[in-house]
Design a protein around this motif. Structure first.
Motif, PDB file in Angstrom:
ATOM      1  N   GLY A  70     -74.328   6.757 -30.071  1.00 41.76           N
ATOM      2  CA  GLY A  70     -75.098   5.929 -30.991  1.00 41.76           C
ATOM      3  C   GLY A  70     -74.273   5.538 -32.193  1.00 41.76           C
ATOM      4  N   LYS A  71     -74.918   5.391 -33.333  1.00 46.76           N
ATOM      5  CA  LYS A  71     -74.222   5.056 -34.574  1.00 46.76           C
ATOM      6  C   LYS A  71     -73.575   6.320 -35.129  1.00 46.76           C
ATOM      7  N   VAL A  72     -72.266   6.279 -35.292  1.00 49.06           N
ATOM      8  CA  VAL A  72     -71.509   7.432 -35.769  1.00 49.06           C
ATOM      9  C   VAL A  72     -70.533   6.977 -36.843  1.00 49.06           C
ATOM     10  N   TRP A  73     -69.910   7.964 -37.491  1.00 47.71           N
ATOM     11  CA  TRP A  73     -68.935   7.693 -38.539  1.00 47.71           C
ATOM     12  C   TRP A  73     -67.522   7.694 -37.970  1.00 47.71           C
ATOM     13  N   GLN A  74     -66.643   6.894 -38.564  1.00 46.14           N
ATOM     14  CA  GLN A  74     -65.249   6.899 -38.122  1.00 46.14           C
ATOM     15  C   GLN A  74     -64.318   6.779 -39.327  1.00 46.14           C
ATOM     16  N   ALA A  75     -63.407   7.764 -39.434  1.00 42.40           N
ATOM     17  CA  ALA A  75     -62.352   7.751 -40.447  1.00 42.40           C
ATOM     18  C   ALA A  75     -61.051   7.373 -39.763  1.00 42.40           C
ATOM     19  N   GLU A  76     -60.431   6.275 -40.210  1.00 42.54           N
ATOM     20  CA  GLU A  76     -59.182   5.789 -39.646  1.00 42.54           C
ATOM     21  C   GLU A  76     -58.052   6.026 -40.653  1.00 42.54           C
ATOM     22  N   GLN A  77     -57.124   6.919 -40.281  1.00 42.89           N
ATOM     23  CA  GLN A  77     -55.980   7.256 -41.127  1.00 42.89           C
ATOM     24  C   GLN A  77     -54.722   6.624 -40.528  1.00 42.89           C
ATOM     25  N   PRO A  78     -54.207   5.560 -41.133  1.00 41.25           N
ATOM     26  CA  PRO A  78     -52.998   4.928 -40.586  1.00 41.25           C
ATOM     27  C   PRO A  78     -51.755   5.752 -40.889  1.00 41.25           C
ATOM     28  N   ALA A  79     -50.682   5.469 -40.185  1.00 36.73           N
ATOM     29  CA  ALA A  79     -49.399   6.135 -40.443  1.00 36.73           C
ATOM     30  C   ALA A  79     -49.009   5.959 -41.905  1.00 36.73           C
ATOM     31  N   GLY A  80     -48.561   7.039 -42.515  1.00 39.02           N
ATOM     32  CA  GLY A  80     -48.103   6.984 -43.896  1.00 39.02           C
ATOM     33  C   GLY A  80     -49.159   7.297 -44.933  1.00 39.02           C
ATOM     34  N   LEU A  81     -50.436   7.301 -44.549  1.00 39.38           N
ATOM     35  CA  LEU A  81     -51.516   7.615 -45.487  1.00 39.38           C
ATOM     36  C   LEU A  81     -51.866   9.096 -45.374  1.00 39.38           C
ATOM     37  N   GLN A  82     -51.949   9.777 -46.517  1.00 37.56           N
ATOM     38  CA  GLN A  82     -52.156  11.223 -46.489  1.00 37.56           C
ATOM     39  C   GLN A  82     -53.557  11.614 -46.055  1.00 37.56           C
ATOM     40  N   ARG A  83     -54.551  10.826 -46.418  1.00 32.48           N
ATOM     41  CA  ARG A  83     -55.920  11.217 -46.108  1.00 32.48           C
ATOM     42  C   ARG A  83     -56.817  10.016 -45.876  1.00 32.48           C
ATOM     43  N   CYS A  84     -57.839  10.230 -45.064  1.00 34.20           N
ATOM     44  CA  CYS A  84     -59.004   9.351 -44.998  1.00 34.20           C
ATOM     45  C   CYS A  84     -60.183  10.287 -44.797  1.00 34.20           C
ATOM     46  N   SER A 102     -70.791  16.846 -34.325  1.00 39.25           N
ATOM     47  CA  SER A 102     -69.860  16.668 -33.210  1.00 39.25           C
ATOM     48  C   SER A 102     -68.799  15.666 -33.625  1.00 39.25           C
ATOM     49  N   SER A 103     -67.612  15.786 -33.023  1.00 42.69           N
ATOM     50  CA  SER A 103     -66.570  14.819 -33.336  1.00 42.69           C
ATOM     51  C   SER A 103     -65.613  14.662 -32.169  1.00 42.69           C
ATOM     52  N   LYS A 104     -64.921  13.536 -32.165  1.00 44.19           N
ATOM     53  CA  LYS A 104     -63.764  13.341 -31.294  1.00 44.19           C
ATOM     54  C   LYS A 104     -62.631  12.835 -32.168  1.00 44.19           C
ATOM     55  N   ASP A 162     -59.524  12.358 -28.020  1.00 40.61           N
ATOM     56  CA  ASP A 162     -60.589  11.486 -27.507  1.00 40.61           C
ATOM     57  C   ASP A 162     -61.655  12.215 -26.689  1.00 40.61           C
ATOM     58  N   LYS A 163     -61.842  13.498 -26.932  1.00 41.74           N
ATOM     59  CA  LYS A 163     -62.877  14.255 -26.244  1.00 41.74           C
ATOM     60  C   LYS A 163     -63.857  14.804 -27.267  1.00 41.74           C
ATOM     61  N   TRP A 164     -65.160  14.572 -27.033  1.00 46.08           N
ATOM     62  CA  TRP A 164     -66.188  15.043 -27.947  1.00 46.08           C
ATOM     63  C   TRP A 164     -66.330  16.562 -27.862  1.00 46.08           C
ATOM     64  N   HIS A 165     -66.464  17.203 -29.025  1.00 45.66           N
ATOM     65  CA  HIS A 165     -66.784  18.622 -29.126  1.00 45.66           C
ATOM     66  C   HIS A 165     -67.823  18.797 -30.229  1.00 45.66           C
ATOM     67  N   SER A 166     -68.652  19.826 -30.093  1.00 44.49           N
ATOM     68  CA  SER A 166     -69.639  20.125 -31.133  1.00 44.49           C
ATOM     69  C   SER A 166     -69.213  21.366 -31.907  1.00 44.49           C
ATOM     70  N   ASN A 224     -60.858  10.201 -36.802  1.00 43.10           N
ATOM     71  CA  ASN A 224     -61.882  11.215 -36.589  1.00 43.10           C
ATOM     72  C   ASN A 224     -63.222  10.508 -36.535  1.00 43.10           C
ATOM     73  N   THR A 225     -63.852  10.535 -35.369  1.00 36.30           N
ATOM     74  CA  THR A 225     -65.157   9.923 -35.160  1.00 36.30           C
ATOM     75  C   THR A 225     -66.175  11.041 -35.046  1.00 36.30           C
ATOM     76  N   PHE A 226     -67.239  11.009 -35.859  1.00 36.13           N
ATOM     77  CA  PHE A 226     -68.142  12.151 -35.893  1.00 36.13           C
ATOM     78  C   PHE A 226     -69.588  11.736 -36.147  1.00 36.13           C
ATOM     79  N   THR A 227     -70.490  12.550 -35.604  1.00 33.22           N
ATOM     80  CA  THR A 227     -71.915  12.350 -35.838  1.00 33.22           C
ATOM     81  C   THR A 227     -72.249  12.766 -37.267  1.00 33.22           C
TER      82      THR A 227
END
Length: 242
Positions: A70-84, A102-104, A162-166, A224-227
């Protein structure tokens, strides 16, 4: 760079022992008296302002995406960036709560990433991050850091992109006598100590809070994609949506 996204109720939320704070999603139905109580959860409908803060400088990005869950959150950290990362509610020493999500994760280099932190203020002269989950493309690990900022590996398991875990935690917050219990993919875990409960540092400094996302040196991109995390008074309520 830190981008504050306005004054939201979650920024002022403090979770005290036995007392429920405001939920991040005001539209969530109230639990029945026999059920646990939600203390805090962000709302994908309201968007990133459900979090107290978003720490994700351009060209990184944080937002809501659609997934099989469903609708989930996604943090995209590109190369060179310390955090997202995003920041959750403030915590109160002495409180006890359950936390579930849960997250993948996708990590495009050989470096590990913190994908969850219980974080201290200030960072220096404290445990810094008394509890963290860090992942690489090979293993996931739960660590505790004591007041001398010395790490204690509590648990690890094989892990792949790319595998979901809770994940679920029961946390009692204290500078030296805090406790941690941990569930991975719905199963209660035994720590390296041989016990299902660890006692040690889970709170330090002048104020602690929760963080999710991707943090650490980034030679390659990571995500990091997470519920929506749920903080609650019972395990069943904290994990119901994950």
């Amino acid at each position: 760079m830190t981008h504050a996204l306005g004054a939201v109720a979650v920024a002022a939320l403090a979770v005290s022992c036995g007392t429920a704070g405001a939920a991040g999603d005001a539209a969530a139905p109230a639990p029945s008296p026999s059920a646990g109580q939600v203390l805090w959860t962000p709302s994908t409908t309201a968007g990133p302002s459900s979090f107290a803060d978003v720490q994700c400088a351009a060209p990184g990005s944080f937002g809501v995406v659609s997934d099989a869950k469903g609708k989930v959150w996604q943090a995209e950290q590109p190369a060179g960036l310390q955090r997202c990362e995003v920041r959750g509610p403030a915590l109160t020493a002495g409180s006890t709560f359950y936390l579930g999500w849960s997250s993948k994760v996708h990590i495009g280099d050989g470096n590990d990433r913190y994908v969850f932190q219980l974080k201290c203020e200030p960072s220096t002269g404290t445990a810094n991050h008394p509890i963290d989950l860090d992942a690489s493309n090979g293993r996931i690990r739960l660590q505790e850091w004591d007041t001398d900022h010395t790490s204690h590996d509590l648990w690890s398991a094989p892990f792949s992109n790319d595998k979901w875990h809770s994940y679920a935690l029961r946390i009692h917050l204290d500078r030296t006598a805090g406790t941690i219990d941990f569930w991975f993919d719905g199963v209660k875990q035994t720590f390296a100590t041989g016990s299902g409960t660890f006692t040690g540092t889970t709170y330090d400094g002048t104020g602690d809070y929760l963080k999710w996302g991707s943090y650490h040196q980034s030679d390659g991109a990571a995500s990091n994609t997470f519920t929506s995390p749920v903080m609650a008074t019972t395990l069943a309520t904290a994990t119901a949506g994950s």
